[in-house]
Design a protein around this motif. Structure first.
Motif, short mmCIF file in Angstrom:
data_model
loop_
_atom_site.label_atom_id
_atom_site.label_comp_id
_atom_site.label_asym_id
_atom_site.label_seq_id
_atom_site.Cartn_x
_atom_site.Cartn_y
_atom_site.Cartn_z
N LYS A 71 0.84 -1.17 0.00
CA LYS A 71 0.00 0.00 0.00
C LYS A 71 0.89 1.24 0.00
CE LYS A 71 -3.29 2.48 2.77
NZ LYS A 71 -3.96 2.58 4.02
N ALA A 72 0.69 2.10 -0.97
CA ALA A 72 1.44 3.35 -1.07
C ALA A 72 0.63 4.47 -0.43
CB ALA A 72 1.71 3.67 -2.53
N GLU A 73 1.32 5.36 0.24
CA GLU A 73 0.66 6.49 0.90
C GLU A 73 0.50 7.69 -0.03
OE1 GLU A 73 -0.67 6.33 3.98
OE2 GLU A 73 -0.03 4.24 4.01
N ASN A 74 1.26 7.72 -1.13
CA ASN A 74 1.15 8.82 -2.08
C ASN A 74 1.54 8.32 -3.47
OD1 ASN A 74 4.11 9.31 -2.49
ND2 ASN A 74 4.01 9.79 -0.30
N GLY A 75 1.30 9.16 -4.47
CA GLY A 75 1.56 8.76 -5.84
C GLY A 75 3.02 8.46 -6.14
N GLU A 87 5.33 7.38 -4.06
CA GLU A 87 5.65 6.08 -3.45
C GLU A 87 5.08 4.93 -4.28
OE1 GLU A 87 4.42 3.78 0.62
OE2 GLU A 87 4.89 5.92 0.81
N GLY A 88 3.88 5.13 -4.80
CA GLY A 88 3.26 4.10 -5.64
C GLY A 88 4.06 3.81 -6.88
N LEU A 89 4.55 4.85 -7.54
CA LEU A 89 5.37 4.66 -8.74
C LEU A 89 6.65 3.90 -8.41
CD1 LEU A 89 4.89 8.16 -10.37
CD2 LEU A 89 4.13 5.97 -11.32
N ILE A 90 7.26 4.21 -7.28
CA ILE A 90 8.48 3.51 -6.86
C ILE A 90 8.17 2.03 -6.60
CG2 ILE A 90 10.18 3.30 -5.00
CD1 ILE A 90 9.99 6.43 -4.80
N ASP A 139 7.85 0.07 -9.76
CA ASP A 139 9.16 -0.16 -10.37
C ASP A 139 9.90 -1.30 -9.68
OD1 ASP A 139 9.01 1.71 -12.37
OD2 ASP A 139 10.06 3.28 -11.25
N GLU A 140 9.72 -1.43 -8.37
CA GLU A 140 10.41 -2.46 -7.59
C GLU A 140 9.81 -3.84 -7.79
OE1 GLU A 140 10.32 -0.95 -3.59
OE2 GLU A 140 11.93 0.48 -3.98
N GLU A 141 8.49 -3.91 -7.88
CA GLU A 141 7.81 -5.21 -8.05
C GLU A 141 6.51 -4.99 -8.81
OE1 GLU A 141 6.04 -8.90 -5.43
OE2 GLU A 141 7.39 -7.47 -4.48
N THR A 142 6.44 -5.55 -10.00
CA THR A 142 5.27 -5.35 -10.86
C THR A 142 4.06 -6.07 -10.29
OG1 THR A 142 6.75 -5.26 -12.77
CG2 THR A 142 4.40 -5.58 -13.21
N PRO A 143 2.99 -5.32 -9.98
CA PRO A 143 1.78 -5.95 -9.43
C PRO A 143 0.91 -6.55 -10.54
CG PRO A 143 1.46 -3.59 -9.59
CD PRO A 143 2.88 -3.86 -10.03
N ASP A 144 -0.02 -7.43 -10.14
CA ASP A 144 -0.97 -8.00 -11.10
C ASP A 144 -2.04 -6.99 -11.46
OD1 ASP A 144 0.29 -10.50 -11.16
OD2 ASP A 144 -0.84 -11.19 -9.42
N ILE A 145 -2.37 -6.10 -10.53
CA ILE A 145 -3.42 -5.11 -10.72
C ILE A 145 -3.15 -3.95 -9.78
CG2 ILE A 145 -4.99 -6.13 -9.00
CD1 ILE A 145 -7.29 -5.48 -11.01
N ILE A 146 -3.64 -2.76 -10.15
CA ILE A 146 -3.47 -1.58 -9.30
C ILE A 146 -4.85 -0.98 -9.03
CG2 ILE A 146 -2.54 0.77 -9.17
CD1 ILE A 146 -0.26 -0.23 -11.05
N VAL A 147 -5.15 -0.78 -7.75
CA VAL A 147 -6.35 -0.05 -7.34
C VAL A 147 -5.83 1.32 -6.92
CG1 VAL A 147 -8.31 0.05 -5.77
CG2 VAL A 147 -7.52 -2.17 -6.63
N LEU A 148 -6.22 2.35 -7.66
CA LEU A 148 -5.59 3.66 -7.57
C LEU A 148 -6.60 4.75 -7.26
CD1 LEU A 148 -2.94 5.26 -8.12
CD2 LEU A 148 -3.62 5.31 -10.53
N ASP A 149 -6.36 5.48 -6.19
CA ASP A 149 -7.21 6.61 -5.83
C ASP A 149 -6.79 7.83 -6.64
OD1 ASP A 149 -8.47 8.85 -4.46
OD2 ASP A 149 -8.85 7.44 -2.83
N TRP A 150 -7.73 8.57 -7.17
CA TRP A 150 -7.44 9.77 -7.95
C TRP A 150 -6.74 10.81 -7.09
CZ3 TRP A 150 -10.64 11.55 -12.58
CH2 TRP A 150 -10.22 12.80 -13.03
N MET A 151 -7.24 11.00 -5.87
CA MET A 151 -6.78 12.09 -5.01
C MET A 151 -5.64 11.64 -4.09
SD MET A 151 -8.75 14.39 -6.16
CE MET A 151 -8.71 15.78 -5.07
#
Length: 106
Positions: free
Chosen positions: A1-5, A7-10, A13-25
């Motif tokens: 779980k990323a706390e911000n965008g 961190e999510g991008l990093i 890059d480190e481990e490719t997920p099967d799917i991303i659930v992404l909050d707009w805000m």
């Protein structure tokens, strides 16, 4: 779980997920920008992205989908519906996983 965008991008890059659930805000880098960046890179373009947002106007949904989100879910949403949408995306992108149990943390 990323706390911000950022961190999510990093994390992607480190481990490719099967799917991303992404909050707009998201803080730092918005979810819509994270989506745009991931869909422009060949290494991450195929990862399905479910965009979550309190933005329920048609123009916002269209923007999310045209930016590259594979699905758009408006808050508030039910967890049952969200999981069904996750399973539907995984069936399309990873058919070998059909029937597997989805788990995240607890």
């Amino acid at each position: 779980k990323a706390e911000n965008g950022e961190e999510g991008l990093i994390m992607v890059d480190e481990e490719t997920p099967d799917i991303i659930v992404l909050d707009w805000m998201l803080p730092n880098v918005s979810g819509i920008e994270v989506c745009r960046r991931l869909k422009t890179k060949s290494e991450t373009r195929a990862i399905p992205i479910l965009m979550l947002s309190a933005r329920s106007e048609e123009v916002d949904k269209v923007r999310g989908l045209e930016t590259g989100a594979d699905d758009y879910v408006v808050k508030p949403y039910s967890v049952i519906e969200l999981m069904a949408r996750v399973r539907a995306q995984l069936r399309r992108t990873r058919p070998a996983t059909v029937g597997e149990r989805l788990e995240f943390e607890d």
